[in-house]
Every structure is written in structure tokens, then in C-alpha cells.
Scaffold this active site. Structure first.
Site, PDB file in Angstrom:
ATOM      1  N   HIS A   1       8.753 -26.844 -25.481  1.00  0.00           N
ATOM      2  CA  HIS A   1       9.456 -27.255 -24.568  1.00  0.00           C
ATOM      3  C   HIS A   1       8.131 -28.989 -24.002  1.00  0.00           C
ATOM      4  CE1 HIS A   1      10.288 -22.375 -24.989  1.00  0.00           C
ATOM      5  NE2 HIS A   1       8.938 -23.039 -25.731  1.00  0.00           N
TER       6      HIS A   1
ATOM      7  N   SER B   1      12.271 -56.401 -14.296  1.00  0.00           N
ATOM      8  CA  SER B   1      12.581 -55.670 -13.047  1.00  0.00           C
ATOM      9  C   SER B   1      12.565 -57.202 -12.373  1.00  0.00           C
ATOM     10  CB  SER B   1      12.133 -54.597 -11.654  1.00  0.00           C
ATOM     11  OG  SER B   1      11.994 -55.066 -10.582  1.00  0.00           O
TER      12      SER B   1
ATOM     13  N   LYS C   1       6.598 -54.042 -13.961  1.00  0.00           N
ATOM     14  CA  LYS C   1       7.541 -53.137 -15.052  1.00  0.00           C
ATOM     15  C   LYS C   1       8.142 -53.478 -15.878  1.00  0.00           C
ATOM     16  CE  LYS C   1      10.207 -50.466 -13.462  1.00  0.00           C
ATOM     17  NZ  LYS C   1      10.796 -49.476 -12.794  1.00  0.00           N
TER      18      LYS C   1
ATOM     19  N   GLU D   1      17.822 -45.963 -23.371  1.00  0.00           N
ATOM     20  CA  GLU D   1      18.469 -45.662 -22.309  1.00  0.00           C
ATOM     21  C   GLU D   1      20.153 -46.046 -21.791  1.00  0.00           C
ATOM     22  OE1 GLU D   1      16.952 -46.176 -17.383  1.00  0.00           O
ATOM     23  OE2 GLU D   1      16.479 -47.737 -19.030  1.00  0.00           O
TER      24      GLU D   1
END
Ligand code: ARG
Length: 470
Positions: free
Chosen positions: A160, A281, A287, A294
Site C-alpha cells: 500500500h 528545469s 531540479k 516519466e
């Protein structure tokens, strides 16, 4: 607008097709990808026709030579593909006629575009599936190396996405080895089934010419010819099976991608992706984005879409060939291209990733992850029933929570106040290292188990059927 004349069916058709007809009908923009397979199929067919005395040896030689010329024209970008000639088959045949004259007209004896496209596409899918096997093997090798380096590196195991019990990072890596090995098994299984040659089924009914389908099957590297001509030209199971295996593989890649995205956040900090597989970024200098992960996660969408596309194209088609089946290719090509990229990207990310063992170890001990170990100790050493041990341990967790400390920081006196059966030995099982080392059941996370599993996989790296065998 109707085009003048008809380039292909001049005998029967006076007028050419409407421009819209040509646009909807032509497949050359995508099936040109099959040129290698188309030319190989035609060469095998021409050789067979000559061996059987159906065409002359000199015509066959001219055909084979002409086809080789066409292959090099296509490879060097000198070939002029034409939509008026519909597809790769007619484009090649028309060029062959330009190159060698009337002998080209004999190539299509005892053959149809229906068995031609079936053999071309099958060859392409088979070759792609075999290439995927090698790509998956490289991904598995990257995971085995990481597992070996981190057989004893503790991390939290989750259910979970809540901290459950400590595991080792090596064990986590081996879970992916299992998945990708099963993907290899599915592909190998599909390849075994698709390894039959449909060439020679002709349009749908076979042919009256004395062809030798065993010869062409052998020439093209198939195990044997297909047995039913109707099925041969209408079967696309091989592509559906390939896409099923690809979709399952993409699902595995997507799950891994999700873990990489989560692990590489500053909040988790379990891994750091290399510069080679991160992006920055344009506005936030701090970043490091896991874009490749992704995109791998997202690509599952188009691969699943490809599977649904083909299943839907095929459903309800009467035997044998229907032009609907021309819509089988783009989905397969797109899925294959993207799964290949995804596997390559994942292999790079896994091989390069820096594992932050400290962050993993700190997280492994958080969240009372060794609570089950205390309950198990009570069962083992005091003979308590597991349900009661669960209850006692629950009270210890509640106390630790109240004090804002970990289970291992509770004193013996505090534990004995909860249940006097607890003695000093129980404190030892509360450490994360002890917890993972104790999980020696077959398939468990103990570092020794992990090392044994790595050896098991390394010994089987050449078996394409995955862990369970087929
Ligand atoms: N371009 C066609 C396809 O991909 C080749 C077969 C055409 N056959 C036919 N009878 N029109 O399916």
C-alpha cells in the site's frame, strides 16, 4: 479527382482511382518498413519457382539480382516510393520490371499479396521479438549487477506504499528480474508459435503450381510451413501475441518507472539518477527531473492502445483476408519502436543510478518496520499465539509512537511492562539488519538468499523461458 489510367490493374480497370481512394488505400508510407522482409520473401519464392521448374533459372537469377539492386537503392535512399503503387509489394515489383524487364512479371506466379504480406509481417515481428529478447537480457544484466552490489543494502519494503517490513535493495532488484524474465518467456513462446511460414498459401486457397513450401519456409528461417491456406493469409495472432507480450512488458517498465520517479524525489532520496538520464528545469535551477522514467511510464498508454487497436481490427473479420488487415502494421511498428526505447532507457537508468544506501537504511527502520519481527519472536520463544503476539506488539508500537521513538529505542523495562514474557533477546530482533537476515525462507529477502538467486539467474541467462520454464 480521378487519376488518368491505372498503373496496376490496367487489364480490368480503365480509369485510375479517385485521389481519396488512393489516399485511403495506400500503405506505402508505413509498409515500406517491410522492404527487407519483402525482398527476402521474393528471393526465396523466385529460387523455389526455378527449383521446381516453374520459371527458368535465368529468369530467377535476373529476379534475384534485380531484387538485390532494389534493396541497395532503398538502403541508400535512392528509391522513389509511389503511393499510386499502393504498397511495398507493388513498389518493389514495379521497380523490378523497370530493372529487368518482362522476367519481373514471372515473380508473382503461385503467390498473392495476401501470403506475401503475411510472410513479410511475420518475419518482421519475429525478428523484432528476437531483438527484444536481447534488449531484455541487457536490462536483466543491469539489475543483476545492482542486486549484487546491494545484496545487503536494507530498504523499507512497502505494501500500500506504507512501510511494511525491511527488505534488501538487491531483493527488490531481483523482483524486476523475475518480471522481465517472464517477458522474455512470453516473447519466446510467441516466437515458437509464429515460426511457421505462410508463403505459398497464395490468395487464400493454395495454388495448382507444384511449389515447395518446405523449401521457402527453410530459406526464410521458419521451422515449417503453415498448414491451412485460409488461416495463413488471415492469421494475425503472431502480431497480437507480440503486442500482448509488449503491453505486459510496458506495464512492468511503467511500474519500475514509477518507483524511480518516487525514489529520486528529495523526500525519498533513495537513488540519484545520473546526469545522462536526468533533465533540468528551465526555471528552477535545483531540479533534476526524471523525464525518461516519466516517459517510460507514459508510453504504456500507446502500447496498450496498439494491442486494443489490433484486437479490434481483427474482431469480426470473416475468413480469409480482408483489407482491414492492412491496419495491423502501424500499431505494431509504433509499439515496438517505443517499447524498444523504453527498455533501452531503463537499462541506462538502472545501470547508472546511484543508490543512496544511507537514506534507504534510515527509511528502513522508520515506521516500526520490525514490528512483525517482535511478534514472531514472541511466538517462537514464548509459545504465545500469533494473534496475541500481534496485540502485544501493537501496544509496543503505540508506546513508541507516544514517545516519538523507534521500537528499538524502547527499554527492556518498558517492553516488559507491556508483557513480562519479553526478555533481553527480543531487543536484538528489532534491528533492521537482523530482520532481513532472518528472512531465509525460500524466496525471502535475506542477503544470502539474494546472492544465491543472483547466481541462479546468472547460470540461466541463456534460457529465454523465464523462471518457471514453459
Ligand atoms: N498492403 C496490403 C496489406 O497490408 C497487402 C495485401 C493486399 N492484398 C489485397 N488483396 N489487396 O494488407
Amino acid at each position: 479527382m480521378t487519376k488518368p489510367g491505372n498503373k496496376m490493374w490496367g487489364g480490368r480497370f480503365a480509369a485510375g482511382p479517385d485521389a481519396v481512394m488512393e489516399a485511403i488505400n495506400a500503405s506505402i508510407d508505413f509498409d515500406r518498413k517491410l522492404y527487407t522482409q519483402d525482398i527476402a520473401g521474393s528471393k526465396a519464392h523466385a529460387r523455389m519457382l526455378a527449383r521446381q521448374g516453374i520459371i527458368s533459372a535465368s529468369d530467377a537469377e535476373a529476379i534475384v539480382h534485380g531484387l538485390d539492386t532494389i534493396a541497395s537503392e532503398i538502403e541508400s535512399g535512392r528509391f522513389a516510393f509511389s503511393a499510386a503503387l499502393e504498397d511495398i509489394h507493388m513498389n518493389v515489383e514495379a521497380r523490378l520490371a523497370e530493372l529487368i524487364g518482362p522476367a519481373a512479371g514471372r515473380l508473382h506466379t503461385a503467390r498473392s499479396r495476401n501470403d506475401q504480406v503475411a510472410v513479410d509481417f511475420r518475419l518482421w515481428v519475429k525478428q523484432t521479438a528476437i531483438r527484444f529478447d536481447a534488449l531484455l537480457l541487457a536490462l536483466i544484466a543491469a539489475f543483476l549487477d545492482k542486486a549484487e552490489a546491494h545484496a545487503g543494502t536494507v530498504m523499507p519494503g512497502f505494501t500500500h506504499l506504507q512501510t511494511a517490513q525491511p527488505v534488501t535493495f538487491g531483493h527488490h532488484c531481483l523482483a524486476y528480474v523475475e518480471m522481465f524474465a517472464r517477458d522474455r518467456g512470453r516473447l519466446a513462446d510467441a516466437v515458437r508459435r509464429m515460426d511457421e511460414c505462410p508463403l505459398g498459401a497464395a490468395a487464400l486457397a493454395g495454388t495448382g503450381f507444384a511449389i515447395d513450401r518446405h523449401f521457402t519456409a527453410r530459406e526464410l528461417g521458419f521451422r515449417e510451413p503453415t498448414r491451412n491456406s485460409l488461416d495463413s493469409v488471415s492469421d494475425r495472432d503472431f502480431a497480437m501475441e507480440f503486442l500482448s507480450a509488449a503491453a505486459i512488458c510496458a506495464t512492468h517498465l511503467s511500474r519500475l518507472a514509477e518507483e524511480i520517479v518516487v525514489w529520486s524525489t528529495p523526500q525519498f532520496g533513495f537513488i540519484r539518477l545520473s546526469d545522462r538520464f536526468s533533465t533540468g528545469s528551465s526555471i528552477m535551477p535545483q531540479k533534476r527531473n526524471p523525464d525518461a522514467a516519466e516517459l517510460v511510464r507514459a508510453k504504456t498508454g500507446r502500447v496498450n492502445g496498439a494491442l486494443i487497436t489490433l484486437l479490434t481490427v481483427m474482431k469480426g473479420l470473416p475468413l480469409s483476408y480482408s483489407k482491414d488487415m492492412q491496419e495491423d502494421k502501424e500499431a505494431v511498428f509504433d509499439a515496438a519502436e517505443n517499447v524498444e526505447l523504453a527498455i533501452l532507457a531503463m537499462t541506462g537508468m538502472v545501470a547508472d543510478m546511484e543508490v543512496r544506501a544511507d537514506a534507504m537504511a534510515a527509511a528502513a527502520g522508520a515506521g516500526y518496520s520490525t514490528a512483525t519481527d517482535l511478534a514472531d519472536w514472541l511466538v517462537r520463544e514464548t509459545g504465545m499465539a500469533f494473534r496475541q503476539a500481534h496485540h502485544v506488539t501493537g501496544r509496543a508500537v503505540a508506546l513508541a509512537e507516544q514517545k516519538g521513538c523507534g521500537l528499538a529505542e524502547l527499554t527492556l523495562a518498558e517492553l516488559q511492562a507491556i508483557d513480562p514474557a519479553i526478555d533481553g533477546r527480543a531487543l536484538a530482533v528489532l534491528s533492521v539488519e537482523q530482520s532481513v537476515a532472518s528472512r531465509t525462507s525460500f524466496g525471502g529477502t535475506a542477503p544470502d538468499n539474494v546472492r544465491a538467486q543472483i547466481a541462479w539467474w546468472r547460470a540461466r541467462r541463456d534460457e529465454p523461458t523465464g523462471s518457471g520454464g514453459v
